[in-house]
Design a protein around this motif. Sequence first.
Motif, short mmCIF file in Angstrom:
data_model
loop_
_atom_site.label_atom_id
_atom_site.label_comp_id
_atom_site.label_asym_id
_atom_site.label_seq_id
_atom_site.Cartn_x
_atom_site.Cartn_y
_atom_site.Cartn_z
N ARG A 1 18.60 -27.39 9.91
CA ARG A 1 18.07 -27.17 8.56
C ARG A 1 16.55 -27.31 8.51
O ARG A 1 15.87 -26.52 7.85
CB ARG A 1 18.73 -28.13 7.54
N GLY B 1 6.17 -16.61 3.99
CA GLY B 1 6.86 -17.89 4.15
C GLY B 1 6.91 -18.65 2.84
O GLY B 1 7.90 -19.29 2.49
N ASN C 1 6.76 -19.04 -1.40
CA ASN C 1 7.29 -18.29 -2.53
C ASN C 1 6.13 -17.77 -3.37
O ASN C 1 5.22 -18.54 -3.70
CB ASN C 1 8.15 -19.21 -3.40
N ASP D 1 8.98 -12.66 0.07
CA ASP D 1 9.46 -14.04 0.08
C ASP D 1 10.98 -14.20 -0.02
O ASP D 1 11.58 -14.95 0.75
CB ASP D 1 8.78 -14.84 -1.05
N ASN E 1 11.67 -15.97 3.51
CA ASN E 1 11.82 -17.43 3.60
C ASN E 1 13.23 -17.89 3.22
O ASN E 1 13.45 -19.07 2.95
CB ASN E 1 10.73 -18.16 2.80
N ASP F 1 11.40 -29.03 -1.00
CA ASP F 1 10.42 -27.94 -1.11
C ASP F 1 9.05 -28.59 -0.85
O ASP F 1 8.99 -29.69 -0.28
CB ASP F 1 10.50 -27.28 -2.50
N LYS G 1 16.93 -14.63 -4.39
CA LYS G 1 17.05 -14.92 -2.95
C LYS G 1 18.52 -15.14 -2.56
O LYS G 1 19.01 -14.56 -1.58
CB LYS G 1 16.22 -16.17 -2.63
N VAL H 1 7.53 -25.22 6.50
CA VAL H 1 7.70 -23.78 6.77
C VAL H 1 6.66 -23.30 7.78
O VAL H 1 7.00 -22.70 8.81
CB VAL H 1 7.61 -22.96 5.47
N THR I 1 13.81 -22.49 7.71
CA THR I 1 12.98 -21.55 6.95
C THR I 1 11.95 -20.89 7.88
O THR I 1 11.80 -19.66 7.88
CB THR I 1 12.28 -22.25 5.77
N GLY J 1 15.75 -18.29 5.06
CA GLY J 1 16.45 -19.06 6.10
C GLY J 1 16.79 -20.47 5.64
O GLY J 1 17.84 -21.02 6.02
N GLY J 2 15.93 -21.05 4.83
CA GLY J 2 16.16 -22.42 4.35
C GLY J 2 17.40 -22.50 3.48
O GLY J 2 18.27 -23.37 3.70
#
Length: 427
Positions: A196, A326, A328, A349, A353, A156, A104, A233, A200, A355-356
């Motif tokens: 922040r 969204g 993993n 994924d 996802n 997470d 990622k 998420v 995600t 963006g986070g």
Amino acid sequence: MATALSMPTKVDTVPDAYGTALAQYDRAVSHLDIPNDIIEYMRYPRREFTVNFPVRRDNGEVEMFTGYRVHHSTVLGPSKGGLRYSLHVDINEVRALAMWMTWKCSLMNLPFGGAKGGVIVDPSTLSLGELERLTRRYASELIPIISPQSDIPAPDMGTTPQMMAWMMDTYSMTMGYSVPAIVTGKPIHIGGSQGRTVATGRGVIICMMEALKRHGISNAENTRVIVQGFGNVGSNAALYAQEMGFKVVGVSDVAGGIYNPDGLDVEAVYAYSRETGSVCDYPNAENVTNTELLVLPCDVLIPAAMEGQLTAKNADDIHARFIVEGANGPTTPEADDILNDRGVVIVPDILANAGGVVVSYFEWVQDLQSFFWEEEEIFRQLQRVMIRGYDVTVRTAEEYGVDLRTAAQLAAIKRVADAIKTRGFYP
Ligand code: NAD
């Protein structure tokens, strides 16, 4: 006198995430012309750390917990990745998630390697005080292998900005001065970044809109979206989808889902779930199970809960033409094949996802510089980086004639392989 209780038992109900990660890796590298020694090197996590530690419960008894932190790769920079609190956590799950973090960060062109951590615990069974003691002790156990220069944790599944604050405070107390850059996903007033929390989910919807646009779909209000998982998420993806004019017809959490073909008022569902602890029994919608939710009529399905949700068992029954991951690893390799054969577009994924981690990168940079950006700037840069990642993935898919997942992994693995080749094998 306090007595030691037995450790929480890991729950084993999801398909093997590490098997999925390795199968995806093998599939991707089969298209690449890179030396076998580099392929072999990238298959292995660089370091794996297991800790067993005591936590005093509110009733005075001491319970032992097991936690992990895996650094998959540090080739492109310090390793980066979240911490998960769940009864599903085991070393193989953490290995898989760490490997996905490497790909990622590489795909998004961030100067990070990949890591992941987790504790086998159901956080909903602990009081706030117990969670604080668990988090602080776990943080202190991780101190030998984390730092702003070497490995930077983040939230997470099952972990929150408050827990990142405890991690940051524990690390800072040990050092003797404040070290905000030790974790990302912190509350804003202690060095967190604007944007922040929603990053995600917002990134998921940026990818969804890009996918729809590239397939000629421009009518948001007729595009029906279902989101599995209503945590950080899932809820932020659903809220942003609604803000962008899409019709969110179904959402779920671990207790079950709700469905309304005419569209849900996501803000009201969010307020309801904050109040009651779940989306279930929300008025103006029908209750459905999580199994049913995934196969209900919709155009876009966003699995945003956990890995192994779309499998050979349900892939044939999925209505959605677009799947935007969204979570993993929500799709097993068998389901990937079935869905690809059916022409379903899967935005993978490590792209969808990301963006986070992109805004986590911005947070880390801001903390290191003690110079903070406006929210507008964060969202502008997030949009730019997400679209660039999407572009790279589509171009790679066209060049190699592969699906988007294989393309995203190809592009990511190639960048890490090039770095290994240039740096060479030590000594
Ligand atoms: P979270 O703990 O905030 O929320 C998880 C949600 O999933 C909750 O609504 C929970 O009730 C639901 N859930 C749990 N088990 C479920 C099940 N078996 N079936 C249906 N729903 C279930 O977690 P999160 O941070 O939103 O993470 C969700 C997924 O997104 C994970 O796969 C995580 O690795 C991934 N992810 C998170 C981030 C982030 O920034 N938080 C970034 C990238 C990827």
